[in-house]
Design a protein around this motif. Structure first.
Motif, PDB file in Angstrom:
ATOM      1  N   TRP A 188       0.826  -1.204   0.000  1.00 40.72           N
ATOM      2  CA  TRP A 188       0.000   0.000   0.000  1.00 40.72           C
ATOM      3  C   TRP A 188       0.865   1.260   0.000  1.00 40.72           C
ATOM      4  CZ3 TRP A 188      -1.227  -4.083   3.465  1.00 40.72           C
ATOM      5  CH2 TRP A 188      -0.407  -4.131   4.605  1.00 40.72           C
ATOM      6  N   ARG A 189       0.401   2.251  -0.749  1.00 41.82           N
ATOM      7  CA  ARG A 189       1.064   3.552  -0.811  1.00 41.82           C
ATOM      8  C   ARG A 189      -0.020   4.617  -0.670  1.00 41.82           C
ATOM      9  NH1 ARG A 189       4.308   0.206  -0.155  1.00 41.82           N
ATOM     10  NH2 ARG A 189       6.108  -0.341  -1.463  1.00 41.82           N
ATOM     11  N   TRP A 220       3.028   2.564  -9.917  1.00 42.76           N
ATOM     12  CA  TRP A 220       2.037   2.410  -8.853  1.00 42.76           C
ATOM     13  C   TRP A 220       0.660   2.296  -9.500  1.00 42.76           C
ATOM     14  CZ3 TRP A 220       3.037   6.399  -4.358  1.00 42.76           C
ATOM     15  CH2 TRP A 220       4.300   6.131  -3.793  1.00 42.76           C
ATOM     16  N   ASP A 240       1.890  -0.726  -5.022  1.00 38.42           N
ATOM     17  CA  ASP A 240       3.205  -0.861  -5.645  1.00 38.42           C
ATOM     18  C   ASP A 240       3.406  -2.330  -6.003  1.00 38.42           C
ATOM     19  OD1 ASP A 240       5.800  -0.850  -6.468  1.00 38.42           O
ATOM     20  OD2 ASP A 240       6.635   0.035  -4.649  1.00 38.42           O
TER      21      ASP A 240
END
Length: 216
Positions: free
Chosen positions: A59-60, A178, A117
């Motif tokens: 997760w970003r 992403w 990502d």
């Protein structure tokens, strides 16, 4: 190391957890109160406790604070919303759709974009060789953690999906590798309701749970 102080969750906790799950809402109506940055940091910490494939933690989270960028995203979502309404050939369904408030982007004090990502080196590829989509699933689990943690603090979260993912990525200037997952608006709800808004407005009721469970 064996954990000797693992918590025990009693019946009272079970009831509170049931309440939390039952009262989770996709919020579109926010009041103007700001949220302290420390609270958002705490919520993101809870989000990052989610399980992930191979412990990749892909997760970003991108906090969208620029008013110019926010305005561009609101304009984009409104345009996509008009297109979505026009796509309904049935005039009654189109009318029902246009009655819905489908985002709170103008009112919500916090905008959060969430990406995956796919090339994250963490996890060393474990579990995703045959099912690479588990990276996305991991990010969705983190969003659910965030959603429930927010609700437990009387904070609302709305997931905005009427948008073009590639255009959002360009607006936010994120790395090209992403993958967009969600655009979230977060704030204190302007009202509470025992029913989801789409149920109250007659768009879609709850499905009988027995219709979604099968045994083979």
């Amino acid at each position: 190391m064996i954990a000797r102080n693992a918590p025990t969750f009693d019946a009272g906790f079970h009831e509170q957890l049931d309440d939390l799950l039952s009262w989770r809402r996709d919020v579109r109506r926010f009041d103007s109160r700001p949220i302290e940055p420390k609270i958002i940091d705490d919520l993101l910490d809870r989000a990052c406790l989610a399980p992930s494939v191979g412990n990749a933690q892909p997760w970003r989270f991108v906090a969208v604070q620029s008013e110019a960028v926010r305005s561009s995203i609101v304009t984009h979502v409104d345009m996509e919303n008009c297109k979505a309404a026009a796509a309904y050939e049935d005039r009654q369904v189109q009318s029902d759709y246009q009655r819905l408030k489908l985002h709170g982007l103008r009112e919500a004090p916090v905008h959060l974009a969430v990406f995956c990502d796919d090339d994250a080196p963490e996890g060393r590829g474990l579990g995703r060789q045959t099912m690479p989509e588990t990276m996305i699933y991991s990010v969705v689990m983190a969003i659910q953690n965030l959603w429930l943690a927010a609700r437990a603090r009387n904070i609302g979260l709305g997931w905005v999906s009427i948008l073009e993912p590639d255009k959002i990525g360009v607006m936010l200037d994120i790395p090209p590798d992403w993958r967009f997952v969600a655009y979230l608006c977060i704030g204190y709800p302007a009202e509470e309701s025992e029913q989801p808004e789409l149920v109250k407005l007659g768009w879609q009721g709850r499905i009988d749970r027995t219709k979604t469970r099968f045994v083979r």
